[in-house]
Design a protein around this motif. Structure first.
Motif, mmCIF file in Angstrom:
data_model
loop_
_atom_site.group_PDB
_atom_site.id
_atom_site.type_symbol
_atom_site.label_atom_id
_atom_site.label_comp_id
_atom_site.label_asym_id
_atom_site.label_seq_id
_atom_site.Cartn_x
_atom_site.Cartn_y
_atom_site.Cartn_z
ATOM 1 N N MET A 221 0.920 -1.191 0.091
ATOM 2 C CA MET A 221 0.221 -0.228 -0.039
ATOM 3 C C MET A 221 0.894 1.046 -0.012
ATOM 4 S SD MET A 221 -2.777 1.146 2.818
ATOM 5 C CE MET A 221 -1.560 1.572 4.035
ATOM 6 N N LEU A 222 1.970 1.227 0.768
ATOM 7 C CA LEU A 222 3.017 2.524 0.972
ATOM 8 C C LEU A 222 3.502 2.800 -0.486
ATOM 9 C CD1 LEU A 222 4.608 2.001 4.336
ATOM 10 C CD2 LEU A 222 2.687 3.453 3.696
ATOM 11 N N GLU A 223 4.000 1.555 -1.024
ATOM 12 C CA GLU A 223 4.686 1.596 -2.459
ATOM 13 C C GLU A 223 3.617 2.129 -3.393
ATOM 14 O OE1 GLU A 223 8.256 1.146 -4.536
ATOM 15 O OE2 GLU A 223 7.507 1.755 -2.626
ATOM 16 N N LEU A 224 2.337 1.655 -3.551
ATOM 17 C CA LEU A 224 1.173 2.087 -4.328
ATOM 18 C C LEU A 224 1.100 3.467 -4.191
ATOM 19 C CD1 LEU A 224 -1.060 -0.886 -4.131
ATOM 20 C CD2 LEU A 224 -0.115 -0.100 -5.867
ATOM 21 N N SER A 225 1.097 4.048 -3.059
ATOM 22 C CA SER A 225 0.962 5.652 -2.686
ATOM 23 C C SER A 225 1.925 6.327 -3.272
ATOM 24 C CB SER A 225 0.663 5.692 -1.124
ATOM 25 O OG SER A 225 -0.691 4.966 -0.859
ATOM 26 N N ARG A 226 3.187 5.923 -2.853
ATOM 27 C CA ARG A 226 4.434 6.708 -3.309
ATOM 28 C C ARG A 226 4.619 6.952 -4.668
ATOM 29 N NH1 ARG A 226 9.715 6.035 -4.808
ATOM 30 N NH2 ARG A 226 9.554 3.611 -5.419
ATOM 31 N N THR A 227 4.541 5.842 -5.367
ATOM 32 C CA THR A 227 4.655 6.013 -6.969
ATOM 33 C C THR A 227 3.658 6.241 -7.848
ATOM 34 O OG1 THR A 227 4.164 3.510 -7.226
ATOM 35 C CG2 THR A 227 6.449 4.254 -6.775
ATOM 36 N N GLY A 228 2.145 5.896 -7.298
ATOM 37 C CA GLY A 228 1.127 6.138 -8.371
ATOM 38 C C GLY A 228 0.836 5.721 -9.530
ATOM 39 N N VAL A 229 1.738 4.529 -9.844
ATOM 40 C CA VAL A 229 1.649 3.630 -10.986
ATOM 41 C C VAL A 229 0.525 2.899 -11.332
ATOM 42 C CG1 VAL A 229 2.740 2.028 -12.364
ATOM 43 C CG2 VAL A 229 4.289 3.821 -11.245
ATOM 44 N N GLY A 230 -0.125 2.344 -10.148
ATOM 45 C CA GLY A 230 -1.385 1.747 -10.242
ATOM 46 C C GLY A 230 -1.096 0.249 -9.829
ATOM 47 N N LEU A 231 -0.047 -0.260 -9.632
ATOM 48 C CA LEU A 231 0.468 -1.583 -9.191
ATOM 49 C C LEU A 231 1.814 -1.641 -8.626
ATOM 50 C CD1 LEU A 231 2.925 -2.532 -11.433
ATOM 51 C CD2 LEU A 231 1.127 -2.976 -12.897
ATOM 52 N N VAL A 232 2.268 -2.557 -8.181
ATOM 53 C CA VAL A 232 3.707 -2.764 -7.305
ATOM 54 C C VAL A 232 3.971 -4.273 -8.012
ATOM 55 C CG1 VAL A 232 2.378 -3.621 -5.209
ATOM 56 C CG2 VAL A 232 4.974 -2.879 -5.416
ATOM 57 N N ALA A 233 5.292 -4.425 -8.209
ATOM 58 C CA ALA A 233 5.692 -5.489 -8.608
ATOM 59 C C ALA A 233 6.609 -6.362 -7.386
ATOM 60 C CB ALA A 233 6.988 -5.371 -9.552
ATOM 61 N N ILE A 234 6.240 -7.605 -7.168
ATOM 62 C CA ILE A 234 6.850 -8.319 -6.056
ATOM 63 C C ILE A 234 7.884 -9.035 -6.491
ATOM 64 C CG2 ILE A 234 6.256 -10.052 -4.129
ATOM 65 C CD1 ILE A 234 3.520 -8.109 -5.694
ATOM 66 N N CYS A 235 9.224 -8.906 -6.016
ATOM 67 C CA CYS A 235 10.282 -9.539 -6.556
ATOM 68 C C CYS A 235 11.124 -10.284 -5.708
ATOM 69 C CB CYS A 235 11.455 -8.430 -6.882
ATOM 70 S SG CYS A 235 10.820 -7.168 -8.322
ATOM 71 N N GLN A 236 11.725 -11.496 -6.348
ATOM 72 C CA GLN A 236 12.547 -12.375 -5.579
ATOM 73 C C GLN A 236 13.662 -11.743 -5.532
ATOM 74 O OE1 GLN A 236 12.396 -15.382 -8.226
ATOM 75 N NE2 GLN A 236 10.210 -16.140 -7.983
ATOM 76 N N ASP A 237 14.548 -12.331 -4.745
ATOM 77 C CA ASP A 237 16.002 -11.872 -4.355
ATOM 78 C C ASP A 237 17.037 -11.443 -5.694
ATOM 79 O OD1 ASP A 237 15.289 -11.991 -1.789
ATOM 80 O OD2 ASP A 237 16.402 -13.964 -1.747
ATOM 81 N N ASN A 238 16.570 -12.448 -6.850
ATOM 82 C CA ASN A 238 17.410 -12.059 -8.200
ATOM 83 C C ASN A 238 16.762 -10.813 -8.985
ATOM 84 O OD1 ASN A 238 15.002 -13.200 -8.902
ATOM 85 N ND2 ASN A 238 16.049 -15.122 -9.703
ATOM 86 N N ASN A 239 15.705 -10.139 -8.458
ATOM 87 C CA ASN A 239 15.144 -9.077 -9.029
ATOM 88 C C ASN A 239 14.178 -9.696 -10.248
ATOM 89 O OD1 ASN A 239 14.690 -6.330 -9.236
ATOM 90 N ND2 ASN A 239 15.763 -6.276 -10.958
ATOM 91 N N LYS A 240 13.847 -10.824 -10.021
ATOM 92 C CA LYS A 240 12.763 -11.416 -10.955
ATOM 93 C C LYS A 240 11.586 -11.326 -10.412
ATOM 94 C CE LYS A 240 15.652 -14.254 -14.083
ATOM 95 N NZ LYS A 240 15.879 -15.335 -14.685
#
Length: 320
Positions: A221-240
């Motif tokens: 929720m914090l990341e959604l509010s910060r960027t305003g893109v409309g989504l957030v990507a959930i990443c593994q340790d290898n950035n995938k």
């Protein structure tokens, strides 16, 4: 007012009447003119004075934007140094309805000495210009639409039409495509659609909404509010990307009595829709419309998160 309508209609009818004669005049000289431009290793130099000059500027612009490098040279300036812009590899298009523009009397011998072929656009088929040309494009008329027969009207329209016919015939013979046209119009809407790739318009760096797969819904929720893109990507340790979580997902979760402390891994959409950075921006827009979504993370060829894109980014880039 009725008189004004009458005058306007009379002019249009007269100009159209003269223009209708042009198609039947195209023959071997028109083919020769096209072939001279197609085989040209330099530039097309267009020149004319008065109204012919104004039309000549448009013809040069049309040629340049459709795959035939061209520029306009004013005859008077040509006689005072601009002839130095012409090389032996060029082709000249000289425009004069009478074919007797006095400036051309000085220019033609120089072009001849340089072996620069001349394409004449003229109504004076027995004029010095016509006799000096490799190809003669006939724009002659029986009547100017001007009632006094003074202001170039029908003749300038014929000149414009003949120039368009020449430019477009050459363009089609070259196999000139939309992508080629866009390269000479990068700031236009067509250029934006055909030249821009996703990597050119996507958000990058800190503007990319991203959280680790160990995060919570509250973090999302914090990341959604910060960027305003409309989504957030959930990443593994290898950035995938392991999944995505959108504004809509958050609302639906809370309506179903989910909590902000829930693990994001348990509520995300996996793997979620992703856009390759190599796509053209117009392809991304089509995918958004096809999937009824407004945003997506962007990945490189290795599947790693490199950016984010939403429909507003595309519209701001002139892609719609």
């Amino acid at each position: 007012m009725n008189k004004l309508l009458q005058y306007g209609r009379e002019l249009l009818k007269l100009e159209l009447q003269e223009a209708k004669k042009l198609p039947d005049r195209l023959g071997k000289d028109f083919v020769e003119a096209c072939q001279l431009i197609l085989s040209n290793k330099g530039k097309v130099v267009v020149s004319g004075i008065g109204k012919s000059g104004h039309i000549g500027k448009k013809i040069a612009a049309s040629l340049a934007s459709t795959g035939s490098p061209a520029f306009f040279m004013h005859p008077s300036e040509a006689l005072h140094g601009d002839l130095g812009m012409i090389t032996k590899n060029d082709v000249a298009i000289l425009i004069s309805y009478s074919g007797r523009a006095k400036e051309f009397n000085f220019i033609l011998p120089i072009l001849s000495a340089m072996n620069v072929p001349v394409i004449a656009i003229t109504g004076g088929l027995d004029s010095p210009l016509a006799k000096s040309a490799r190809a003669v494009l006939d724009i002659s008329i029986e009547q100017e639409a001007c009632p006094m027969g003074l202001a170039p009207t029908s003749s300038s329209t014929n000149t414009l039409l003949m120039g368009d016919a020449l430019a477009i015939a050459v363009m089609r013979a070259r196999g000139f495509k939309e992508e080629d046209f866009a390269r000479s119009h990068p700031a236009g809407s067509l250029g934006a659609k055909l030249l821009n790739h996703v990597k050119d318009v996507m958000r990058q760096g800190d503007l990319v909404p991203k959280i680790p797969h160990t995060a919570t819904v509250f973090d999302a929720m914090l990341e959604l509010s910060r960027t305003g893109v409309g989504l957030v990507a959930i990443c593994q340790d290898n950035n995938k990307i392991a999944g995505v979580f959108t504004d809509g997902d958050l609302r639906r979760l809370l309506l179903k009595n989910g909590t902000l402390q829930d693990s994001i891994s348990s509520v995300m959409t996996s793997p979620g829709f992703q856009i390759p950075e190599s796509w053209k921006a117009v392809e991304a827009l089509k995918s958004f419309n096809d999937h009824n979504i407004t945003a997506a993370p962007v990945v490189n060829s290795a599947g790693e998160l490199v950016g984010a894109l939403n429909i507003h980014d595309l519209h701001q880039a002139g892609i719609s």
